[in-house]
Design an enzyme around this catalytic site. Structure first.
Site, mmCIF file in Angstrom:
data_model
loop_
_atom_site.group_PDB
_atom_site.id
_atom_site.type_symbol
_atom_site.label_atom_id
_atom_site.label_comp_id
_atom_site.label_asym_id
_atom_site.label_seq_id
_atom_site.Cartn_x
_atom_site.Cartn_y
_atom_site.Cartn_z
ATOM 1 N N LYS A 111 0.841 -1.202 0.000
ATOM 2 C CA LYS A 111 0.000 0.000 0.000
ATOM 3 C C LYS A 111 0.877 1.253 0.000
ATOM 4 O O LYS A 111 0.572 2.239 -0.667
ATOM 5 C CB LYS A 111 -0.926 0.028 1.225
ATOM 6 C CG LYS A 111 -1.997 -1.012 1.198
ATOM 7 C CD LYS A 111 -3.106 -0.663 0.229
ATOM 8 C CE LYS A 111 -4.039 -1.843 0.083
ATOM 9 N NZ LYS A 111 -4.901 -1.826 -1.051
ATOM 10 N N LYS A 194 -2.762 -11.104 -7.831
ATOM 11 C CA LYS A 194 -4.096 -11.579 -7.461
ATOM 12 C C LYS A 194 -5.188 -10.645 -7.987
ATOM 13 O O LYS A 194 -4.926 -9.484 -8.286
ATOM 14 C CB LYS A 194 -4.201 -11.679 -5.938
ATOM 15 C CG LYS A 194 -4.165 -10.345 -5.225
ATOM 16 C CD LYS A 194 -4.759 -10.452 -3.823
ATOM 17 C CE LYS A 194 -5.002 -9.071 -3.249
ATOM 18 N NZ LYS A 194 -5.769 -9.048 -2.033
ATOM 19 N N LYS A 197 -9.427 -5.307 -5.880
ATOM 20 C CA LYS A 197 -10.117 -4.065 -6.264
ATOM 21 C C LYS A 197 -9.135 -2.998 -6.712
ATOM 22 O O LYS A 197 -9.340 -2.315 -7.708
ATOM 23 C CB LYS A 197 -10.924 -3.538 -5.083
ATOM 24 C CG LYS A 197 -12.163 -4.336 -4.809
ATOM 25 C CD LYS A 197 -12.707 -4.050 -3.418
ATOM 26 C CE LYS A 197 -13.488 -5.241 -2.915
ATOM 27 N NZ LYS A 197 -13.610 -5.291 -1.465
HETATM 28 P P1 AMP Z 1 -10.537 -7.308 0.558
HETATM 29 O O1 AMP Z 1 -11.244 -7.318 -0.762
HETATM 30 O O2 AMP Z 1 -9.075 -7.019 0.410
HETATM 31 O O3 AMP Z 1 -11.245 -6.477 1.586
HETATM 32 O O4 AMP Z 1 -10.540 -8.829 1.090
HETATM 33 C C1 AMP Z 1 -11.651 -9.390 1.720
HETATM 34 C C2 AMP Z 1 -11.503 -10.898 1.789
HETATM 35 O O5 AMP Z 1 -11.442 -11.456 0.478
HETATM 36 C C3 AMP Z 1 -10.241 -11.384 2.521
HETATM 37 O O6 AMP Z 1 -10.549 -12.513 3.313
HETATM 38 C C4 AMP Z 1 -9.323 -11.792 1.408
HETATM 39 O O7 AMP Z 1 -8.437 -12.830 1.788
HETATM 40 C C5 AMP Z 1 -10.278 -12.270 0.329
HETATM 41 N N1 AMP Z 1 -9.688 -12.024 -1.011
HETATM 42 C C6 AMP Z 1 -9.578 -10.827 -1.639
HETATM 43 N N2 AMP Z 1 -8.985 -10.973 -2.855
HETATM 44 C C7 AMP Z 1 -8.724 -12.304 -2.993
HETATM 45 C C8 AMP Z 1 -8.130 -13.108 -4.030
HETATM 46 N N3 AMP Z 1 -7.725 -12.588 -5.177
HETATM 47 N N4 AMP Z 1 -8.029 -14.437 -3.810
HETATM 48 C C9 AMP Z 1 -8.465 -15.000 -2.644
HETATM 49 N N5 AMP Z 1 -9.026 -14.310 -1.643
HETATM 50 C C10 AMP Z 1 -9.164 -12.974 -1.794
#
Ligand code: AMP
Length: 329
Positions: A111, A194, A197
């Site tokens: 970040k 990965k 967003k």
């Molecule tokens: P975030 O979108 O960063 O707030 O992530 C929320 C949840 O989604 C967390 O538990 C992350 O581990 C999971 N997550 C987000 N992006 C991925 C991805 N590309 N692959 C697997 N899990 C993800």
């Protein structure tokens, strides 16, 4: 019964990574565990969202999570900022965390690289806020994707350190929970890293058929297999990983054998992958539309969830205050 917690920042819509990394596990767990699911609107402040977007974004994510199958009759669903007890625990945990260890967290470093003009203290202490979210319910398990492993390690360290400092066995060390054997990482369509967003490479749960097909057909590839049974370069492996996640095993095996004997045509594979993503997401999309049309229902779910979550957090915080030596209300 063991307690489980899962959370999601309301920054943009849910994508395939969120679904396969977190939501799907949570849905599976809600029958067997005491489950809390929350929308991390405080966490989203690290990127300074507009005030008029805050409530709307939380409702959007709430509707999308319900559409994935989270059931408010079984799980407690709440919005983070409705539970002010979290902030008190966040403060206590921050007192026991060191600058060096927070600076070493990979997501912080990433970040800091992505937004060099806004490396705020909220970003640095993101893992302690996450630890407070988890520990306030004394959760034993947290369904997360691979990207969150280090933050989970910090949450365990916070629990351990608190217990050691005060000579208590109060906080359980929360364990990562994976849907399958290991952590899942849903790759993006741009051939790198990965799906995320902030990486602009997502397929969203709400996305319509046409847009999904367009995105998949545009996914980055190379010149095709050059030798029999050769290893797959990352861009191609990503397509196969996505296929492994959304398609039937037969389908995956078919295209894998085509790769191995050098007859694979990426266009065919992408068409199939797009079709399987469309089929997976169509029912979720329909439910999102239906659930979003009842904003009062969403408010009711959030209100009830906040009451239950506060009750659980208050219980923990009373104990924490007593252990630290503060007055208990
Ligand atoms: P975030 O979108 O960063 O707030 O992530 C929320 C949840 O989604 C967390 O538990 C992350 O581990 C999971 N997550 C987000 N992006 C991925 C991805 N590309 N692959 C697997 N899990 C993800």
């Amino acid at each position: 019964m063991e307690t489980v917690l899962s959370g999601m920042r309301p920054t943009g819509n849910l994508h395939l990574g969120n679904y396969y990394g977190a939501a799907r596990s949570f849905v599976k767990m809600q029958d067997e565990y005491n489950c809390y699911f929350f929308i991390a609107d405080w966490h989203s402040l690290t990127t300074h969202p507009k005030p008029e977007d805050i409530q709307r974004s939380a409702r959007t994510i709430l509707a999308e999570y319900l559409a994935c199958g989270i059931d408010p009759e079984k799980a407690t669903i709440y919005i983070q900022s409705d539970v002010p007890e979290t902030i008190e625990l966040y403060l206590y945990l921050n007192m026991n965390c060191y600058l060096g260890e927070l600076e070493r967290v990979t997501t912080f470093k990433e970040k800091a690289r992505q937004q060099p003009d806004n490396v705020n203290a909220g970003l640095l202490t993101y893992p302690t806020l996450m630890a407070a979210d988890i520990l306030q319910h004394r959760a034993a398990k947290v369904p997360v994707g691979k990207d969150q492993e280090q933050n989970m390690e910090m949450a365990r360290r916070c629990a351990r350190r608190f217990n050691n400092i005060y000579g208590v066995e109060f906080f359980p060390e929360p364990q990562n929970y994976y849907f399958g054997e290991t952590a899942i990482k849903v790759p993006g369509l741009d051939g790198t890293g990965k799906m995320g967003k902030s990486n602009g490479n997502c397929i969203y749960l709400f996305e319509d058929e046409k847009s999904i097909r367009k995105k998949v057909m545009r996914a980055v590839t190379d010149n095709g297999p050059q030798a029999m049974n050769s290893p797959k370069p990352e861009v191609i492996q990503n397509l196969f990983t996505l296929m492994q996640i959304v398609s039937a095993k037969d389908t995956y095996d078919y295209f894998d054998s085509k790769w191995n004997d050098c007859t694979l045509r990426y266009g065919d594979m992408k068409k199939q992958l797009a079709e399987d993503i469309v089929q997976t997401l169509a029912p979720i999309r329909e439910r999102i539309i239906e659930i979003s049309s009842d904003q009062e229902g969403l408010d009711r779910i959030a209100r009830l969830g906040a009451e239950k979550a506060r009750e659980s957090a208050r219980k923990t915080l009373n104990e924490v205050r007593r252990i630290i030596g503060f007055k208990v209300y």
